[in-house]
Design an enzyme around this catalytic site. Structure first.
Site, PDB file in Angstrom:
ATOM      1  N   SER A 176      -9.940  -0.300   6.931  1.00 54.87           N
ATOM      2  CA  SER A 176      -9.314  -0.140   5.617  1.00 54.87           C
ATOM      3  C   SER A 176      -8.588  -1.374   5.073  1.00 54.87           C
ATOM      4  O   SER A 176      -8.204  -1.390   3.911  1.00 54.87           O
ATOM      5  CB  SER A 176      -8.329   1.039   5.639  1.00 54.87           C
ATOM      6  OG  SER A 176      -9.027   2.249   5.503  1.00 54.87           O
ATOM      7  N   LYS A 198       0.848  -1.203   0.000  1.00 56.11           N
ATOM      8  CA  LYS A 198       0.000   0.000   0.000  1.00 56.11           C
ATOM      9  C   LYS A 198       0.878   1.245   0.000  1.00 56.11           C
ATOM     10  O   LYS A 198       1.881   1.299   0.718  1.00 56.11           O
ATOM     11  CB  LYS A 198      -0.913  -0.025   1.234  1.00 56.11           C
ATOM     12  CG  LYS A 198      -1.979   1.065   1.249  1.00 56.11           C
ATOM     13  CD  LYS A 198      -2.867   0.941   2.480  1.00 56.11           C
ATOM     14  CE  LYS A 198      -3.960   1.991   2.485  1.00 56.11           C
ATOM     15  NZ  LYS A 198      -4.816   1.885   3.692  1.00 56.11           N
ATOM     16  N   SER A 206      -9.774   1.839   2.652  1.00 56.34           N
ATOM     17  CA  SER A 206      -8.879   2.567   1.770  1.00 56.34           C
ATOM     18  C   SER A 206      -7.856   1.675   1.051  1.00 56.34           C
ATOM     19  O   SER A 206      -7.342   2.073   0.017  1.00 56.34           O
ATOM     20  CB  SER A 206      -8.137   3.644   2.551  1.00 56.34           C
ATOM     21  OG  SER A 206      -7.282   3.076   3.511  1.00 56.34           O
TER      22      SER A 206
END
Lengths: 474, 95
Positions: A175, A76, A151
């Site tokens: 997330s 990420k 996210s």
């Protein structure tokens, strides 16, 4: 090439049926062919990956092979990677190249992993769909017209599409788990303090945790074995010993006490989601667990408001560092330095980030602090105590991960509050600092549904054990 | 409305965010609606409940005051938008 799990890829590498360079090339080709439609990556790193793969092959040739050695991973884009651009999917950091590695990266590199790229996300991890990325929206591999969740939507989509064997995400209010649920993969948020946050770009420091996103529970355990543990550079990391997380996978769950809190089956849950989650819980019952369908966490309905005061308050302080002076975007057309800062932040931040900075600034400001921030911190205590009480009766709690399946791109983008509701079942876990996993439990009209298993602090092993008992491959 | 446009402008100034008129209008509506939903917090009885700032039992983490290797000035300044020697250059502070 089919989707490989970590354990499958490890066997292939160990038996010398494939080299890490060959495996990496295959994944890079898959990325190249799928990215135009999925858009999971902000940055793809073929040169870095092939160099790391060559090094992994040398390790393997020496007989130095660990479970993650030579296996392609996606990271990420808010985890600091030395020499590799780290943007947080924000214009503010469009050109930022970290001068150091996050602790989790040092640990993965110590295992000889191969980084194929940095994945898309909602800007600064604020959002539930990747639509808040300043660059583009990632598409759900199960239906390209739908969001992958967020996210960590890029990480979830990359794993679901087989663009990487596994990924790292981060979870502040859901997330990791909500996108895992939307994309039909496994996502584990560890106990707060279990995995070092050093080098994780801060959103809400008392809630953030890094965790694995994988094809199955065994893989999640293998990644945890590599990244968990005390780190003196993170003052909130806890010096608890790290067990072998694979040791309880697939073990008998007979007699385990499981609570299904009724508040998690009430508000706005889609009938298809409820049906599949209840079916998965019934399976645990059939396997000998004792399920209490009438468990209760009465203050669940306050968790959303509690979270959306605390997280933005912490964010408003953390994001004050983006001033256009030290790194990142810098607008220099103001009359003085203060105007430059305000202009830099106007141009550099997207709407959701601005909303949360303002919400937090308001909750912390003179005259409103007691009524909002302090009040939310007290409600946080109540929510934690309810979990503590529940865990006197149950070994784990089971709930749906999200009230819905993946929604259409654009469906909630104009209504921030509707978007917040997507994380209603995951937020309470961060408020209490607990470990929780989302695992796929079937498809509703072709779209994945996730079951959330929540455990006591530092009981990731128990969470993985229960999850492994009812996981199904999508 | 839970918030006025003037309050939103004041908050933006505290947060060092420049907003145009359209943004002030939009955020006033959105933040007011969000805060109205959050009134549920005010209904919770928190008498004698202490606040929780973080969820671990850890308190007062200290380390020895020792010099350890750290990043070089060059590495730290490599991302600087503007610099002069080992300093960050910025616009006028006063004026």
């Amino acid at each position: 090439m089919e989707k490989l799990s970590i354990s499958q890829a490890h066997q292939l590498l160990k038996n010398k049926e494939v080299s890490s360079v060959e495996l990496t090339q295959a994944y890079l080709e898959k990325i190249e062919s799928l990215e135009p439609s999925i858009k999971a990556f902000v940055t793809i790193t073929p040169e870095v990956a092939l160099k790391q793969a060559a090094r992994a092959d040398e390790m393997i040739a020496r007989g130095d092979i660990k479970p993650l050695t030579g296996i392609p991973v996606a990271i990420k884009d808010l985890i600091s990677t030395k020499g590799i651009r780290t943007t947080c999917s924000s214009k503010m950091l469009f050109n930022y190249i970290p001068p150091y590695d996050a602790t989790v990266m040092e640990r993965l590199y110590g295992s000889g992993v191969v980084v194929v790229g940095k994945t898309n996300m909602d800007e600064f991890a604020m959002g539930s769909s990747t639509e808040n990325s300043a660059f583009f929206t990632t598409h759900n591999p199960y239906d390209l017209e739908r969001v992958p969740g967020g996210s960590s939507g890029g990480s979830a989509a990359a794993v679901a599409a087989g663009e990487a064997v596994y990924a790292l995400g981060s979870d502040t209010g859901g997330s990791i788990r909500q996108p895992a649920s939307f994309c039909g993969v496994v996502g584990l948020k560890p106990t707060y303090g279990r995995v070092s946050r050093y080098g994780l770009v801060a959103f809400a420091s008392s809630l953030d945790q890094i965790g694995p996103m994988t094809q199955d529970t065994l893989d999640a355990a293998l990644v945890m074995n590599a990244i968990a543990g005390y780190d003196e550079r993170d003052a909130t990391s806890v010096p608890e010993p790290v067990p072998d997380y694979t040791s309880l996978i697939g073990k008998d769950i007979k007699g385990m006490r499981i609570g299904a809190p009724k508040e998690y089956f009430e508000r706005g849950i889609e009938s298809g989601v409820e049906r599949l989650v209840r079916k998965a819980i019934s399976k645990l019952e059939q396997l000998g667990a004792v399920v209490d369908w009438d468990a209760s966490l009465p203050h669940t309905d306050c968790a959303l408001a509690c979270y959306y005061i605390i997280a933005p308050s912490e964010a408003s302080a953390n994001l004050s560092r983006y001033d256009g002076v030290k790194y990142g975007l810098s607008v220099r057309v103001g009359e003085n330095v203060l105007e430059d800062m305000a202009l830099t932040r106007q141009v550099g931040f997207g709407d959701e980030v601005k909303r949360r900075i303002m919400l937090g600034t308001y909750a912390l400001s003179a005259g409103y602090y007691d009524a909002w921030y302090l009040k939310a911190q007290k409600v946080r205590t109540i929510i934690r105590r309810e979990f503590d009480e529940a865990f006197k009766k149950y070994d784990v709690l089971v709930t749906p991960t999200s009230p819905t399946v993946a929604f259409k791109i654009g469906e909630k983008a104009s209504d921030p509050y509707q978007m917040y509701l997507s994380d209603i079942y995951t937020l309470p876990v961060n408020i209490a600092g607990l470990p929780a996993i989302s695992i796929p439990v079937g498809l509703e009209k072709g779209l994945p549904v996730g079951l959330q298993v929540i455990g006591k602090p530092f009981n990731e092993g128990t969470v993985l054990k229960v999850a492994s008992a009812c996981e199904t491959k999508n | 409305m839970a918030l006025s446009k003037e309050e939103v402008s004041r908050i933006a100034e505290l947060a060092r965010l420049k907003l145009d008129d359209g943004e002030v209008e939009k955020f006033t509506t959105q933040l007011s609606y969000i805060l109205e939903q959050f009134q549920i917090l005010q209904e919770v009885d928190t008498t004698d409940i202490p606040p929780t700032a973080q969820a671990t039992p850890i308190k007062n983490v200290l380390r020895k005051d020792e010099v350890k290797p750290s990043l070089s000035v060059e590495e730290v300044l490599a991302n600087a938008p503007d610099r002069e020697g080992d300093f960050l250059r910025i616009n006028t502070v006063l004026g």
